[in-house]
Scaffold this motif. Structure first.
Motif, mmCIF file in Angstrom:
data_model
loop_
_atom_site.group_PDB
_atom_site.id
_atom_site.type_symbol
_atom_site.label_atom_id
_atom_site.label_comp_id
_atom_site.label_asym_id
_atom_site.label_seq_id
_atom_site.Cartn_x
_atom_site.Cartn_y
_atom_site.Cartn_z
ATOM 1 N N ARG A 88 0.811 -1.212 0.000
ATOM 2 C CA ARG A 88 0.000 0.000 0.000
ATOM 3 C C ARG A 88 0.846 1.265 0.000
ATOM 4 N NH1 ARG A 88 -2.925 0.458 4.856
ATOM 5 N NH2 ARG A 88 -4.374 1.824 3.807
ATOM 6 N N PRO A 122 -8.573 -6.483 2.418
ATOM 7 C CA PRO A 122 -8.090 -6.228 1.049
ATOM 8 C C PRO A 122 -7.681 -4.787 0.765
ATOM 9 C CG PRO A 122 -10.019 -7.639 0.993
ATOM 10 C CD PRO A 122 -9.874 -7.152 2.413
ATOM 11 N N THR A 123 -8.251 -3.831 1.503
ATOM 12 C CA THR A 123 -7.895 -2.435 1.255
ATOM 13 C C THR A 123 -7.118 -1.805 2.403
ATOM 14 O OG1 THR A 123 -10.052 -1.730 2.118
ATOM 15 C CG2 THR A 123 -9.860 -1.993 -0.278
ATOM 16 N N GLU A 124 -7.201 -2.380 3.604
ATOM 17 C CA GLU A 124 -6.634 -1.727 4.783
ATOM 18 C C GLU A 124 -5.407 -2.414 5.378
ATOM 19 O OE1 GLU A 124 -7.888 1.224 5.482
ATOM 20 O OE2 GLU A 124 -9.374 0.884 3.911
ATOM 21 N N ALA A 130 -3.502 -9.499 2.309
ATOM 22 C CA ALA A 130 -4.693 -8.675 2.045
ATOM 23 C C ALA A 130 -5.454 -9.192 0.834
ATOM 24 C CB ALA A 130 -4.286 -7.215 1.838
ATOM 25 N N ARG A 131 -4.722 -9.647 -0.206
ATOM 26 C CA ARG A 131 -5.388 -10.094 -1.434
ATOM 27 C C ARG A 131 -6.193 -11.371 -1.200
ATOM 28 N NH1 ARG A 131 -2.044 -14.188 -3.445
ATOM 29 N NH2 ARG A 131 0.051 -14.054 -2.591
ATOM 30 N N ARG A 133 -8.079 -11.688 1.613
ATOM 31 C CA ARG A 133 -8.940 -11.259 2.716
ATOM 32 C C ARG A 133 -8.260 -11.467 4.071
ATOM 33 N NH1 ARG A 133 -14.363 -10.454 1.625
ATOM 34 N NH2 ARG A 133 -14.977 -11.389 3.609
#
Length: 177
Positions: A88, A122-124, A130-131, A133
């Motif tokens: 990120r 996935p976003t945080e 993350a990919r 979950r």
């Protein structure tokens, strides 16, 4: 060879690091965690049950490696993390206190029922899991950082931990299996 139900050139392989099956295309030399488009899911289900389950162990849940658990997590790194970068952010400059505010907000969102850890990861999450979950797959004692492991092994399936601090950053952990 057994019929996997996968499209041509695809095969099921087993990840030793995650102890999970994955899908590999022998022509394109690509791999993925999810079955590729065009998979016959009924055939794949039967193949996986016959070839990738641990149902032969007495008393064990089918498919769960002995002595291992499965958990997901959401990681928020800070500038004191052992590797202060992620998919990120190339350079993470937030303080540990700022990271704690962020992860506490995520914890409140999850506990309120507004979103699940799997919805937020996935976003945080600052972890590459993350990919998936936040899913870390199966792991046993001695495979994760001690602080993380000590908490993960005490959780009941479906239970969310309080914030856990490790050298990697701050985690929320959810026991999956």
């Amino acid at each position: 060879m057994a019929d996997t139900g996968l499209p041509p050139n695809w095969e099921v392989r087993h990840s030793n690091s995650k102890n999970l099956p994955y899908y590999f295309n022998s022509v394109e030399r690509t791999s993925r965690w999810e079955p590729p488009a065009g998979t016959d899911s009924e055939k794949l289900k039967h193949y996986m049950a016959a070839h990738h389950s641990a149902g032969s162990r007495s008393g064990a849940a089918p498919g769960v490696p002995e002595g291992k658990i499965r958990a997901a997590h959401l990681l928020v790194k800070h500038r004191e993390s052992r590797r202060p970068s992620s998919w990120r952010e190339a350079e993470i400059t937030r303080t540990k206190d700022e990271a704690m505010e962020i992860i506490k907000a995520h914890e409140n969102t999850i506990r309120s029922g507004a979103a699940s850890l799997g919805d937020l990861a996935p976003t945080e999450s600052d972890c590459s899991s993350a990919r998936k979950r936040g899913d870390l797959g199966y792991f046993g004692r001695g495979e994760m950082q001690k602080e993380f492991e000590d908490v993960a092994f005490t959780l009941k399936v479906g239970e969310l931990s309080d914030v856990v601090s490790t050298a990697s950053g701050l985690h929320l952990i959810e026991r999956l299996e």
